[in-house]
Design a protein around this motif. Sequence first.
Motif, short mmCIF file in Angstrom:
data_model
loop_
_atom_site.label_atom_id
_atom_site.label_comp_id
_atom_site.label_asym_id
_atom_site.label_seq_id
_atom_site.Cartn_x
_atom_site.Cartn_y
_atom_site.Cartn_z
N SER A 1 11.76 51.67 36.73
CA SER A 1 11.11 50.63 35.94
C SER A 1 11.72 49.26 36.17
N ILE A 2 10.98 48.25 35.74
CA ILE A 2 11.43 46.86 35.66
C ILE A 2 11.40 46.48 34.19
N GLY A 3 12.51 45.93 33.68
CA GLY A 3 12.61 45.58 32.27
C GLY A 3 12.50 44.08 32.05
N ILE A 4 11.65 43.67 31.10
CA ILE A 4 11.43 42.26 30.80
C ILE A 4 11.72 42.01 29.33
N VAL B 1 18.33 40.55 37.64
CA VAL B 1 18.58 41.69 38.52
C VAL B 1 17.43 41.77 39.51
N ARG B 2 17.77 41.99 40.79
CA ARG B 2 16.73 42.15 41.81
C ARG B 2 15.85 43.34 41.48
N ASN B 3 14.58 43.24 41.79
CA ASN B 3 13.65 44.30 41.42
C ASN B 3 13.90 45.60 42.17
N ARG B 4 14.58 45.55 43.29
CA ARG B 4 14.90 46.78 44.01
C ARG B 4 16.08 47.50 43.37
N ASP B 5 16.80 46.81 42.48
CA ASP B 5 17.98 47.38 41.84
C ASP B 5 17.65 47.92 40.45
N SER C 1 22.01 45.10 31.19
CA SER C 1 21.24 44.19 32.05
C SER C 1 19.76 44.52 31.93
N TRP C 2 18.96 43.58 32.36
CA TRP C 2 17.52 43.74 32.47
C TRP C 2 17.08 42.81 33.58
N HIS C 3 15.86 42.92 34.00
CA HIS C 3 15.43 42.17 35.18
C HIS C 3 15.05 40.72 34.87
N ALA D 1 22.85 38.64 36.82
CA ALA D 1 23.64 39.52 35.96
C ALA D 1 24.96 39.83 36.66
N ALA D 2 25.96 40.20 35.84
CA ALA D 2 27.29 40.51 36.38
C ALA D 2 27.25 41.82 37.16
N PHE D 3 27.92 41.82 38.30
CA PHE D 3 28.05 43.05 39.10
C PHE D 3 29.45 43.05 39.69
N ARG D 4 30.38 43.64 38.95
CA ARG D 4 31.77 43.67 39.42
C ARG D 4 32.55 44.76 38.68
N LYS D 5 33.67 45.12 39.25
CA LYS D 5 34.53 46.16 38.66
C LYS D 5 35.31 45.59 37.48
N PHE D 6 35.70 46.51 36.58
CA PHE D 6 36.56 46.12 35.47
C PHE D 6 37.30 47.36 34.98
N GLY D 7 38.39 47.15 34.27
CA GLY D 7 39.14 48.25 33.69
C GLY D 7 40.01 48.99 34.68
N LYS D 8 40.89 49.81 34.16
CA LYS D 8 41.84 50.56 34.99
C LYS D 8 41.17 51.63 35.83
#
Length: 607
Positions: free
Chosen positions: A310-313, A292-296, A276-278, A227-234
């Motif tokens: 929780s973990i989402g599937i 997504v890593r399960n620790r996240d 996002s979901w796992h 999944a995406a993990f990055r900054k965006f927007g002003k």
Amino acid sequence: MPHWIALTLATGLLTAPTPQPGRQGDFAEAAREYGVPVSVLLGVSYLQSRWDDHAGQPSVSGGYGPMHLVDGGAAVPEGHHHDGDPRGDDARPMHLPTTPQSPAGSAEVPEDTLGEAARVSGIGAGRLRRDPAANIRGGAALLASYRGRPGGAPADWYDAVVRYAGSRGFADEVFALMRAGAARRTDDGSLVRLAAAPGAVPPARPMRKAASPAECPTSLDCEWMPAAFRKFGKKKDYGNHDRLNRPRRVDYIVIHDTEGSYAGVPSMVGNPRYVSWHYTIRSRDGHVAQHVRNRDIAWHAGNWDINSRSIGIEHEGYLARGGTWYTEAMYRSSARLVKHLASVYKVPLDRAHIIGHDNVPGTTPSTVPGMHEDPGPYWDWARYFALMDAPLKPAGKGESIIIRPDFDEHREHYTGCSSKRPARACPSQGSASVWLRTAPREDAPLVDDIGKRVGKDSTYSVYDHSARASTGQRFAVAGREGEWTAIWYLGQRAWFHNPPSAPTAIPAAGPLVTPVKDRVRVYGRAYPEKSAYAGSRSRFQRHVPLNYVIRRGQSYSTGLTLTGTYHRADSIHPARHDTVKGRLRYHQIQLGHRVMFVRAEDVRLVR
């Protein structure tokens, strides 16, 4: 039709044995006609449809009939499953784009196996959709075309099975099924058997180039699709999940459906402005992708407290699209994954901890009406738990029951499966839910959910669980009268039909809670008391009660007791996060269709 098939049929090389009755005979005849080992044909079909025809309805991925022949031309518009605020944190509200990211082209789009089967068998596509015997013949012809020649041992057909569904994981599961055997009565009343063949072992294959970084059991066909993990927007916002620099507590595994096809998953989960979901599980072959890593912490449930624990599937599918069905391959992969995760994180295999998105509580009264309803009444919870080796069984004769209708035979009335005609009855098929009424009779009104449908009566829509109890959920018994049983549900007695000849519930044992004062407030989050925030960088999260109260004399099942915590995550850097741990204790209760929380000081625990 391939030359070798035509020649085989013309010369009578395949001699006909004594015909067998019903669907078992359809498989035997198709296997003989196209030179496919009947065990292979039965194994492939079971992993797709459990040998059922599903009344000609397509699966969630557009597959028809016992052989799940996919109509590649029947494109389904992508849904927008995660509306509202999937993050569910008042301290950092999230608003989704007006329209979801359009799915990019993907090699994951299934082939048009229905069209291929029509070409190699000479059977028209329409007949392949509606005639189960023809569908089985079409599937056999397709397998035979992939193999290129008739006969041989089952192991010789391994590569053809891989090609049929598109993955080695599916083929491995087919051979595992052939070794174990299976038998069931299909939807046409036929008894079909696949005899156990312990020697059905797939051929040795080269070792994979590299192990997948995905957190899956080794027996699953699993990939890492981040999944995406990055900054965006002003404002330097970020998405679409929160990373942690330490292990976290996992109390729940949340079951979703995608309301869209698997082809759209990469573009959606790869959009930092989306959610996002796992994990996602593909329908046609049970392939698993982890995002997504399960620790996240993924943003999937609409309730930050639940998200953080929780973990989402997600499962490729549609809650109500014509009452369509989920494949056995998907159920098996999901059950194997959940059993593995439950073992790693010590999550009990019961419906207080393995919950649907439709069981997640709202965070405040204003969010309750918009909380989601998936995976809905057509998800077979009983079969799912049996596949996890945790079947729902009677336990004692306590003051509680577990909802447990026979999924195949329990055909409730639902509406809402057609967006063009929402009042029209859904196609008849098995269901995991029972309707709840205000009195012990069929013509009594449905009970109302004052939080979900404010000022409105409950409906029979598949999207309205206001008056439904679902398989595996445990409730306290509130009364019995004739063939009817009452449970405590949303602060009221709710009656469901539970005849001895076809019971829809089983006796259960387990702890209950009962109020120690007349009006006990109910919460959607188990947050710490105000004093716990002293010295913390986090702002106090108010305790906002939901619309419901429970009263003296009522009882509710509890499956989890915990101490309130709140995890503040408003930075892309995990080191800047903060976790507040309090002393206020809560019991999770099965209040209605959703789980909710009461303060332990307000109730008495009855074991």
